[in-house]
Design a protein around this motif. Structure first.
Motif, PDB file in Angstrom:
ATOM      1  N   THR A 631     -81.314   7.199 -77.926  1.00  0.00           N
ATOM      2  CA  THR A 631     -80.854   6.014 -78.642  1.00  0.00           C
ATOM      3  C   THR A 631     -82.039   5.105 -78.928  1.00  0.00           C
ATOM      4  O   THR A 631     -82.747   4.696 -78.007  1.00  0.00           O
ATOM      5  CB  THR A 631     -79.796   5.243 -77.835  1.00  0.00           C
ATOM      6  OG1 THR A 631     -78.684   6.106 -77.571  1.00  0.00           O
ATOM      7  CG2 THR A 631     -79.310   4.030 -78.611  1.00  0.00           C
ATOM      8  N   GLU A 649     -78.296   0.628 -83.897  1.00  0.00           N
ATOM      9  CA  GLU A 649     -78.875   1.677 -83.064  1.00  0.00           C
ATOM     10  C   GLU A 649     -78.919   2.987 -83.857  1.00  0.00           C
ATOM     11  O   GLU A 649     -78.068   3.239 -84.709  1.00  0.00           O
ATOM     12  CB  GLU A 649     -78.043   1.880 -81.795  1.00  0.00           C
ATOM     13  CG  GLU A 649     -77.937   0.624 -80.922  1.00  0.00           C
ATOM     14  CD  GLU A 649     -76.987   0.805 -79.755  1.00  0.00           C
ATOM     15  OE1 GLU A 649     -76.358   1.887 -79.664  1.00  0.00           O
ATOM     16  OE2 GLU A 649     -76.856  -0.126 -78.944  1.00  0.00           O
ATOM     17  N   THR A 651     -78.786   6.843 -82.907  1.00  0.00           N
ATOM     18  CA  THR A 651     -78.536   7.771 -81.810  1.00  0.00           C
ATOM     19  C   THR A 651     -78.767   9.197 -82.298  1.00  0.00           C
ATOM     20  O   THR A 651     -78.276   9.579 -83.362  1.00  0.00           O
ATOM     21  CB  THR A 651     -77.096   7.619 -81.291  1.00  0.00           C
ATOM     22  OG1 THR A 651     -76.921   6.294 -80.795  1.00  0.00           O
ATOM     23  CG2 THR A 651     -76.818   8.613 -80.169  1.00  0.00           C
TER      24      THR A 651
END
Length: 676
Positions: A631, A649, A651
Motif C-alpha cells: 500500500t 492510496e 494498493t
C-alpha cells in the motif's frame, strides 16, 4: 506336437534379464512440403493436409532485432494496433467478419494470418489483404493499448518473474543492444501512431516475408492465391543491424532485486552462450541439459533441491538457441531461508556435470526421451510446417529435421562431455535473485568480489546509503507522529470511521471500518456493489465473522486478542517492541525513506517506509501466508479533527496489480458499540 515342441527350445534361449537391442534408426518422411518464391520476393512454404477442410495462412516477417530504447514496446504495440482498423473496415467489422465465418484472424509485430474452413479462403484473403495494405492505426485504439500496457506494468511490479526478467535484461545487455530494451511507463508514453506507421513502412515488405500455408490446399491453388491477392505488394529495403557484445560474467556475479516480505525467493543461475539455430552442438547439449535439470524426476537439480533438500517443488534448467544471443539457465522458486543454499546446490550439481558424474545409461535414456518427443511432434501438421519454416528462416540443410533421429542416435557420452566443457562454467555465472532483502548478506559471500548488485524493477541500480547515527525506530516514529498532528491529538481519538472506494477488475468495491478504542470494539465490512461480501465485528470480547451470508462466532482468546491489539489506527503510538530499523536508506518513488520491519505474533511481517524529509509514512508492505500486499500512501489531507490522514492510496494486490483507493474519514463522531 512337433511344431509346438520346436518353439520351446527357441524361447528358452531368450535372456529376459536384458533389454532387447534397438533396431536401426528410422528414416523420417515429412510428406508433401513444397516451396516457391513469388516475383516480389516472398518465400512460400506449403504443407498439404487434405484430411480436413481447413486452411491456415500465415505471413511471418524476418525482422532484424533493433533497439527500441526510449520507445520500448513499440513493435508489440504495432502488432496489436495493426488489425484495429483499415480504410474500409473498423476493428469491430474485422472481428465480426472473422467470427461470422468461424475463422480466427490475428496480427503481431512480425505476423499476419488466419485459419478458416477451405470454402471461406477467398473471403478471409480479402480481409487479410485489407489489413495488410490499408491499416489506419487509429489513435484512440493506441491509447487503449497503452492504458492496458500500463496496467500490466503496474501488476508486473509485484511479479517476481517480471522483476527477474528485467534485471536479467539490464545485466546481460548493453543499452545499445536490441535485447536490452525494458518497457516502462515512460517508454509506453513515448510511443505514437507515427512510430507504428514508420515500423509498418520499414518492416512489412514481401521480400522479408515467409508465407506458411498448411492444410487443404494444393500447390497450384497456393500459387494462384498469391498471384491474385499479393502480386501487387511492392518490395522494400531489408534492414540489417549490428549487435554489440553481451556482458559476460567475470566470476560469480550476484544480482538482486528486493521484494520485501517475500517468503520465497525466485532464483536463476545464468550465463550467455553462443548457440545459433542449427549448431552441431545442439543435440548433445540438449542431452546434457536434460541430465542436469531437464523436466524429469531423475534430473540432478530436481533430485537434489526437491527430493533431498526439500527447498522447492521444482528446479529446472534450459538451453535455448538464438541467432543473436542465447543463454543457459537454471532456475527455481525456493524457500527464502534456503536461498543461498539453493544456489550452492545448483552450482554443485553443475560442477558434477563438469566432473563427468553421469553415465552412458543417462545419455541413452534422454536420447530416447527426445526421440519419442520428436516422433510425437510429427503427428501435428502445424509442427511439420514449423520445422519447414525454421529450415527456411535460418538457412538450415533441407534434411535437418529428416535426419534428426540419426543425428540424435549418433550422440555419445564423449559428445556430451565435450559440450559440457564448452558451455557449462560454474565459476563464471550470473546469480539472479528476487526476494526479501534479508537474504543478501548470505548471497554476498558467493559473489566473486563480495558485492551484490541491487537493482529495482526497471533494472536501475539502487545505491546503498546508510542511515545516520542517532536515528532509531523511536525517532522515526516520533517524526511520523509529529507529521500527523502530534501525540496529544492522536491519543485523543476515541472513535474513527473510515470509508474506502475502489474499482477492482471493473467491479466497484466499498470498504467500511469503524473503531471504538475505549470499548475495544471494531467493525469491518466489504461490499461489491450492493452485495455484502464480508463482515467482521469485535464487540464485548467476541468476534463474529459473516461471509457470503454465513455467520460464525469466534471466542478463541488468541483471535480476540489479535483484533484488540490491532485496534489502534496508529500503532506507532504503542512503542517500538518487535520493530527493527533497516540500516539502509530506501527509495520510494524517488523519496528517501527509513524502513522499519515489524514482526507479528502470528508470523506475519510488516515493512513501513517513512519519508526522511517530512516524517510521513509513504508505504506499507504486509506479508503473511506466502502473500504480500503493498500500500502506497499517495496523498494526505488534513481532517476537520486536525490530523493528517491518507486520502488516496495505491494498493498492489496479488494477481490483480495496482488499485487506486479513495479514503474518507470521520473522527470522534460518537460511535457506540451498539451501532456497529
Amino acid at each position: 506336437m512337433a511344431a509346438l515342441l520346436s518353439v520351446f527350445p527357441l524361447s528358452a534361449q531368450i535372456d529376459r534379464t536384458k533389454a532387447p537391442e534397438p533396431g536401426p534408426t528410422p528414416e523420417i518422411e515429412f510428406g508433401e512440403v513444397e516451396k516457391f518464391t513469388t516475383k516480389n520476393g516472398m518465400r512460400v512454404i506449403l504443407v498439404e493436409d487434405h484430411t480436413r477442410p481447413v486452411v491456415s495462412f500465415g505471413i511471418r516477417f524476418v525482422i532484424d532485432p533493433f533497439v527500441e530504447g526510449e520507445k520500448a514496446g513499440e513493435s508489440a504495440f504495432f502488432g496489436d494496433l495493426w488489425s484495429r482498423g483499415t480504410v474500409n473496415r473498423t476493428m469491430q467489422q474485422i472481428n465480426d467478419e472473422a467470427d461470422f465465418l468461424g475463422a480466427s484472424f490475428g496480427t503481431r509485430s512480425n505476423y499476419i494470418g488466419f485459419t478458416t474452413l477451405t470454402k471461406y479462403t477467398d473471403q478471409m484473403m480479402e480481409l487479410l489483404t485489407d489489413v495488410l495494405f490499408n491499416p489506419t492505426f487509429p489513435e484512440d485504439e493506441l491509447e487503449k493499448i497503452k492504458d492496458q500496457a500500463v496496467g500490466g506494468l503496474q501488476m508486473s511490479k509485484s511479479s517476481p518473474g517480471a522483476i527477474i526478467g528485467n534485471i536479467e535484461t539490464a545485466t546481460l545487455y548493453p543499452k545499445n543492444h536490441p535485447y536490452g530494451d525494458i518497457m516502462t511507463e515512460a517508454t509506453v508514453a513515448n510511443i505514437t501512431v507515427d512510430d507504428c506507421r514508420e515500423y509498418y513502412d520499414k518492416y512489412i515488405i514481401p521480400n522479408s516475408a515467409i508465407l506458411v500455408i498448411t492444410g487443404d490446399m494444393t500447390l497450384r491453388q497456393a500459387k494462384k492465391l498469391c498471384k491474385k491477392y499479393l502480386s501487387d505488394w511492392e518490395q522494400g529495403e531489408t534492414i540489417k543491424n549490428g549487435y554489440p557484445e553481451v556482458n559476460r560474467p567475470e566470476g560469480i556475479e550476484v544480482v538482486f532485486s528486493p521484494k520485501d516480505g517475500a517468503v520465497q525467493s525466485k532464483i536463476e543461475m545464468m550465463a550467455p552462450i553462443d548457440l545459433k539455430p542449427g549448431s552441431e552442438d545442439v543435440l548433445a547439449l540438449s542431452v546434457a541439459n536434460a541430465i542436469y535439470g531437464g523436466r524429469d524426476f531423475s534430473a540432478k537439480l530436481l533430485k537434489n533441491l526437491r527430493e533431498t533438500k526439500g527447498y522447492t517443488y521444482g528446479a529446472y534448467s534450459s538451453i535455448g538457441t538464438d541467432p543473436v544471443s542465447a543463454s543457459f539457465t537454471a532456475y527455481a522458486d525456493v524457500n527464502g531461508n534456503a536461498t543461498d543454499s539453493s544456489f550452492y546446490e545448483m552450482r554443485k550439481e553443475l560442477q558434477s556435470m563438469m566432473d563427468g558424474d553421469y553415465t552412458e545409461e543417462d545419455v541413452e535414456k534422454f536420447k530416447t526421451v527426445y526421440a519419442g518427443s520428436f516422433s510425437r511432434s510429427l503427428e501435428s501438421i502445424d509442427q511439420i510446417a514449423h520445422y519447414a519454416y525454421t529450415v527456411e528462416r535460418y538457412g538450415l540443410p533441407e534434411d535437418y529435421y529428416a535426419s534428426y533421429l540419426q543425428r540424435l542416435n549418433a550422440v555419445t557420452i564423449d559428445d556430451v562431455r565435450r559440450v559440457v566443457a564448452k558451455y557449462f562454467d560454474p565459476d563464471n555465472m550470473y546469480w539472479f535473485c528476487v526476494g526479501d532483502p534479508s537474504v543478501v548478506p548470505a548471497l554476498a559471500q558467493y559473489d566473486s568480489d563480495g558485492k551484490v548488485a541491487v537493482l529495482d524493477f526497471e533494472g536501475n541500480v539502487i545505491e546503498s546509503r546508510k542511515v545516520a547515527e542517532g536515528v532509531t525506530v523511536q525517532t522515526v516514529f516520533d517524526n511520523y507522529i509529529k507529521y500527523l498532528g502530534g501525540r496529544e491529538l492522536l491519543e485523543g481519538i476515541e472513535d474513527i470511521y473510515e470509508k474506502s472506494e475502489m474499482s477492482v477488475m471493473g467491479t466497484s468495491v466499498t470498504g467500511i471500518e469503524k473503531r471504538i478504542l475505549p470499548a475495544k470494539a471494531f467493525y469491518q465490512a466489504q461490499h461489491q456493489g450492493d452485495v455484502l461480501m464480508q463482515e467482521i465485528k469485535l464487540v464485548d470480547g467476541k468476534v463474529t465473522v459473516t461471509m457470503m451470508g454465513q455467520t460464525q462466532e469466534i471466542t478463541d482468546p488468541a483471535t480476540v486478542a489479535y483484533f484488540e491489539s490491532n485496534l489502534c489506527p496508529f500503532p506507532e503510538l504503542l512503542g517500538t517492541e518487535g520493530c527493527q530499523l533497516s540500516s539502509d536508506i530506501e527509495s520510494v518513488d524517488g523519496r528517501d525513506a527509513y524502513k522499519v520491519m515489524t514482526a507479528g505474533a502470528d508470523g506475519s511481517v510488516t515493512y513501513d517506509y517513512y519519508d526522511m524529509a517530512t516524517g510521513a509514512k509513504l508505504k506499507t508492505v504486509q506479508s503473511a501466508n506466502g502473500q504480500s500486499v503493498e500500500t502506497v500512501y499517495a496523498e494526505y489531507q488534513k481532517t476537520p479533527y486536525g490530523i493528517m490522514y491518507p486520502s488516496k492510496e495505491i494498493t498492489v494486490l496479488p494477481q490483480v496489480g495496482e488499485v487506486e483507493v479513495a479514503v474518507a474519514v470521520e473522527i470522534n463522531s460518537g460511535l457506540t458499540p451498539e451501532s456497529l
